[in-house]
Motif scaffolding. Sequence first.
Motif, PDB file in Angstrom:
ATOM      1  N   VAL A  65      27.896  33.971  35.962  1.00 41.31           N
ATOM      2  CA  VAL A  65      28.925  33.733  35.087  1.00 41.31           C
ATOM      3  C   VAL A  65      28.693  32.222  34.522  1.00 41.31           C
ATOM      4  CG1 VAL A  65      30.589  32.954  36.950  1.00 41.31           C
ATOM      5  CG2 VAL A  65      31.580  33.486  34.737  1.00 41.31           C
ATOM      6  N   ARG A  66      28.933  32.306  33.275  1.00 43.74           N
ATOM      7  CA  ARG A  66      28.543  30.806  32.696  1.00 43.74           C
ATOM      8  C   ARG A  66      30.031  29.930  32.620  1.00 43.74           C
ATOM      9  NH1 ARG A  66      24.933  34.383  30.992  1.00 43.74           N
ATOM     10  NH2 ARG A  66      23.163  33.613  30.218  1.00 43.74           N
ATOM     11  N   PRO A  67      30.025  28.630  32.687  1.00 40.26           N
ATOM     12  CA  PRO A  67      31.149  28.088  32.427  1.00 40.26           C
ATOM     13  C   PRO A  67      31.890  28.261  30.980  1.00 40.26           C
ATOM     14  CG  PRO A  67      29.491  26.508  33.057  1.00 40.26           C
ATOM     15  CD  PRO A  67      29.043  27.907  32.963  1.00 40.26           C
ATOM     16  N   GLY A  68      33.275  28.313  31.036  1.00 40.61           N
ATOM     17  CA  GLY A  68      33.849  28.906  29.782  1.00 40.61           C
ATOM     18  C   GLY A  68      33.847  30.190  29.466  1.00 40.61           C
ATOM     19  N   THR A  69      33.414  31.016  30.349  1.00 39.69           N
ATOM     20  CA  THR A  69      33.562  32.305  30.280  1.00 39.69           C
ATOM     21  C   THR A  69      34.180  33.140  31.331  1.00 39.69           C
ATOM     22  OG1 THR A  69      31.332  33.161  31.183  1.00 39.69           O
ATOM     23  CG2 THR A  69      31.295  32.252  28.808  1.00 39.69           C
ATOM     24  N   PHE A  70      34.593  34.371  31.303  1.00 35.62           N
ATOM     25  CA  PHE A  70      34.798  35.081  32.300  1.00 35.62           C
ATOM     26  C   PHE A  70      34.294  36.735  32.204  1.00 35.62           C
ATOM     27  CE2 PHE A  70      38.532  37.728  30.461  1.00 35.62           C
ATOM     28  CZ  PHE A  70      38.529  36.979  29.070  1.00 35.62           C
ATOM     29  N   LEU A  71      34.089  37.291  33.462  1.00 38.80           N
ATOM     30  CA  LEU A  71      33.485  38.509  33.428  1.00 38.80           C
ATOM     31  C   LEU A  71      34.410  39.478  33.236  1.00 38.80           C
ATOM     32  CD1 LEU A  71      31.267  37.826  36.771  1.00 38.80           C
ATOM     33  CD2 LEU A  71      30.356  38.030  34.512  1.00 38.80           C
ATOM     34  N   LEU A  72      34.028  40.680  32.801  1.00 35.64           N
ATOM     35  CA  LEU A  72      34.822  41.926  32.841  1.00 35.64           C
ATOM     36  C   LEU A  72      35.314  42.198  34.425  1.00 35.64           C
ATOM     37  CD1 LEU A  72      35.678  43.610  30.744  1.00 35.64           C
ATOM     38  CD2 LEU A  72      33.878  45.106  31.057  1.00 35.64           C
ATOM     39  N   PRO A  73      36.304  42.080  34.722  1.00 35.21           N
ATOM     40  CA  PRO A  73      37.012  42.226  36.099  1.00 35.21           C
ATOM     41  C   PRO A  73      36.698  43.587  36.828  1.00 35.21           C
ATOM     42  CG  PRO A  73      38.955  42.229  34.658  1.00 35.21           C
ATOM     43  CD  PRO A  73      37.650  41.934  33.880  1.00 35.21           C
ATOM     44  N   THR A  74      36.778  44.458  35.897  1.00 30.91           N
ATOM     45  CA  THR A  74      36.708  45.996  36.369  1.00 30.91           C
ATOM     46  C   THR A  74      35.995  46.905  35.296  1.00 30.91           C
ATOM     47  OG1 THR A  74      38.704  46.797  35.606  1.00 30.91           O
ATOM     48  CG2 THR A  74      38.730  46.063  37.768  1.00 30.91           C
ATOM     49  N   GLY A  75      35.424  48.030  35.517  1.00 28.11           N
ATOM     50  CA  GLY A  75      34.979  48.907  34.375  1.00 28.11           C
ATOM     51  C   GLY A  75      33.671  48.481  33.983  1.00 28.11           C
ATOM     52  N   TRP A  76      32.629  47.379  34.521  1.00 28.37           N
ATOM     53  CA  TRP A  76      31.494  47.011  34.162  1.00 28.37           C
ATOM     54  C   TRP A  76      30.446  48.133  34.309  1.00 28.37           C
ATOM     55  CZ3 TRP A  76      28.773  45.470  38.132  1.00 28.37           C
ATOM     56  CH2 TRP A  76      29.457  45.103  39.443  1.00 28.37           C
ATOM     57  N   GLN A  77      30.618  48.967  35.342  1.00 23.75           N
ATOM     58  CA  GLN A  77      29.707  49.879  35.765  1.00 23.75           C
ATOM     59  C   GLN A  77      30.282  51.201  36.433  1.00 23.75           C
ATOM     60  OE1 GLN A  77      27.490  48.609  39.438  1.00 23.75           O
ATOM     61  NE2 GLN A  77      25.773  48.734  38.168  1.00 23.75           N
ATOM     62  N   LEU A  83      27.062  46.992  32.565  1.00 25.04           N
ATOM     63  CA  LEU A  83      26.756  45.477  32.321  1.00 25.04           C
ATOM     64  C   LEU A  83      27.340  44.586  33.233  1.00 25.04           C
ATOM     65  CD1 LEU A  83      27.829  45.624  28.155  1.00 25.04           C
ATOM     66  CD2 LEU A  83      25.474  45.562  29.523  1.00 25.04           C
ATOM     67  N   PRO A  84      26.946  44.395  34.240  1.00 22.79           N
ATOM     68  CA  PRO A  84      27.360  43.489  35.187  1.00 22.79           C
ATOM     69  C   PRO A  84      27.653  42.083  34.612  1.00 22.79           C
ATOM     70  CG  PRO A  84      25.389  44.617  36.180  1.00 22.79           C
ATOM     71  CD  PRO A  84      25.690  44.966  34.743  1.00 22.79           C
ATOM     72  N   GLY A  85      26.867  41.609  33.889  1.00 22.05           N
ATOM     73  CA  GLY A  85      27.165  40.375  33.121  1.00 22.05           C
ATOM     74  C   GLY A  85      27.920  40.111  32.035  1.00 22.05           C
ATOM     75  N   ALA A  86      28.743  41.440  31.650  1.00 21.74           N
ATOM     76  CA  ALA A  86      29.636  41.420  30.745  1.00 21.74           C
ATOM     77  C   ALA A  86      30.637  40.362  30.705  1.00 21.74           C
ATOM     78  CB  ALA A  86      30.341  42.675  30.322  1.00 21.74           C
ATOM     79  N   ALA A  87      30.641  39.291  29.617  1.00 18.42           N
ATOM     80  CA  ALA A  87      31.681  38.147  29.703  1.00 18.42           C
ATOM     81  C   ALA A  87      32.323  37.814  28.266  1.00 18.42           C
ATOM     82  CB  ALA A  87      30.892  37.023  30.291  1.00 18.42           C
ATOM     83  N   MET A  88      33.405  37.154  28.397  1.00 16.67           N
ATOM     84  CA  MET A  88      34.174  36.893  27.207  1.00 16.67           C
ATOM     85  C   MET A  88      34.637  35.503  27.314  1.00 16.67           C
ATOM     86  SD  MET A  88      36.396  40.403  27.188  1.00 16.67           S
ATOM     87  CE  MET A  88      36.362  40.681  28.964  1.00 16.67           C
ATOM     88  N   SER A  89      35.061  34.974  26.158  1.00 14.50           N
ATOM     89  CA  SER A  89      35.869  33.697  26.238  1.00 14.50           C
ATOM     90  C   SER A  89      37.032  33.867  25.736  1.00 14.50           C
ATOM     91  CB  SER A  89      34.912  32.367  25.561  1.00 14.50           C
ATOM     92  OG  SER A  89      33.856  32.210  26.253  1.00 14.50           O
ATOM     93  N   ALA A  90      38.290  33.015  26.002  1.00 14.82           N
ATOM     94  CA  ALA A  90      39.449  33.024  25.607  1.00 14.82           C
ATOM     95  C   ALA A  90      40.194  31.724  25.227  1.00 14.82           C
ATOM     96  CB  ALA A  90      40.399  34.040  26.206  1.00 14.82           C
ATOM     97  N   ASN A  91      39.776  31.351  24.119  1.00 11.25           N
ATOM     98  CA  ASN A  91      40.172  30.007  23.637  1.00 11.25           C
ATOM     99  C   ASN A  91      39.959  29.804  22.124  1.00 11.25           C
ATOM    100  OD1 ASN A  91      37.157  30.013  24.909  1.00 11.25           O
ATOM    101  ND2 ASN A  91      37.202  28.524  23.199  1.00 11.25           N
TER     102      ASN A  91
END
Length: 515
Positions: A96-108, A115-123
């Motif tokens: 997980v990269r700073p400023g991002t958050f991983l998809l908490p569930t449903g990623w596999q 997509l274990p690395g699936a991440a988003m930013s909210a800002n």
Amino acid sequence: SMSRTFPDRVDVAIVGSGPCGAAYARVLSEQCPGARIATFEVGPLLADPPGVHVKNIVDDEERARAQRRSEGPQPLADDTPTDTMEGYADAAPRLVRPGTFLLPTGWQQPGEDGLPGAAMSANVGGMGAHWTGACPRPGDSERIGFLPDLDELLAEGERLLAVDTHAFDDAPFAAEVRKRLGDALDATRAEDRRVGPMPLAVQRQADGRVTWSGADVVFGDVTRANPDFSLVPEALVTEVLVTEGRATGVRVRDLQTGEEHVVSARAVVVAADALRTPQLLWASGVRPPALGRYLNDQPQTVFAVRLRDVGHARTEDVDPRDEPEIVPQSGVSWVPFTDAEPFHGQVMQLDASPVPLAADDVPTPGTIVGLGWFCAKDLQESDRVDFDATEVDGYGMPAMRVHYRLTERDHASIAAARETVQQVARALGDPLGDEPLTFPPGASLHYQGTTRMGATDDGTSVCGPTSQVWGVDGLYVAGNGVIPTATACNPTLTSVALAVAGARDIARTLTEEEK
Ligand code: FAD
């Protein structure tokens, strides 16, 4: 918290304030003065100007706080390290990269790669407040064949992002890195696909400082000075309102008060990233067959190497730096994608070694080089993000279910990329570590295809060449999800270019309706 005024009616409602949403606001501000534009962003405003890249925040604590505040409904603890090199060479399955958050569930899903690395930013500024700024143009089969004006759009995207190919030309050893890469790779390449400096969305300031382009640069002064533009942070769009095949507005939840507002609009742009754009369409009952499908990310392999036989840098190059994140020694080199070698390579001179070195071994700045190779995915209709009719995510939106598999072809191209990375590493110097590391799917953060563009409405695309959703007048989609090709290069420049075409289309429609 303060109550705010939400407009009742605008000309254009934009969902999301990352580089692609910002591109719509910018082009519309330039081409349609007087048009009322409102951007709704679920995340908080981090700093001024809105959308500024967090690396431009000089104060360490302020920067770390801005990163934490971008991490969605469940941010990490305040004392979690935010050093961007941390974990770079870590085999942790969910980086997980700073400023991002991983998809908490449903990623596999069971039996799939996911997509274990699936991440988003909210800002405000989206991932564009955290990105690296690499802006290569797509080449060969990465290009969108049915767009005759693609190059002009890309040039416009470069203007909006303030892309500079020569910001790090004076980095120590950059020329030597490119010479070694070129000797190893250029023999069979067309002239415009040879090794070169990476086009970067960065600015070298008069005082020598380097700043990163965030959405602030894309918005530009013209948007900030536009009295008919407003940006509303902490505002979740829960639904696009559609009546008789036309987008008529958005339903927005003020996250500061919990109040709901209906905002009428003549056009709606959903620029909410490649996972949340299809989520919002789905939640709005806009569900063309290709929605969420052809999901692809770029399998990524990294390696590090220490340059051999380069001697010492000039003394002026090794001045101690008090702001290592902001004044890197980095040259960034680009190995363009070609159909013959279907990878995109990015070679960065690093400020520090990603792997531990002996305590008394202090590398000369510029001599540690990180290799990052991205592959193009073998596109599959079955790779997709689905949404749950009953379960919700941290925002109360339909929960995501990612279906994702690497095919035989994907495994072959990953193996070929690993070969090339090792060959390139040997050409540059002494590899740090035994073999390259291939990240789990999703780690590239370059998710594409979920609202893909097509030349015709044949069921394999969600929108047409101007990004307008098939069958819903006035509804536009934006972001990496719109890219229909299997690209390996960093996608943001291409997405911003596609946003330019969409914004021009809205500008044309608004102007014609005035007449
Ligand atoms: P985003 O920037 O993701 O913005 C979408 C915004 O929409 C978010 O702020 C989100 O909060 C908001 N939103 C979502 N849903 C809603 C809703 N329902 N209501 C209101 N708002 C909503 N790309 C490159 O091309 N080159 C690189 O070198 C590069 N490096 C990267 C390095 C890192 C560490 C990271 C994190 C990303 C990197 N990327 C890079 C990816 C790049 O940041 C994204 O491609 C780019 O930001 C996409 O822009 P966007 O506007 O489509 O979406």
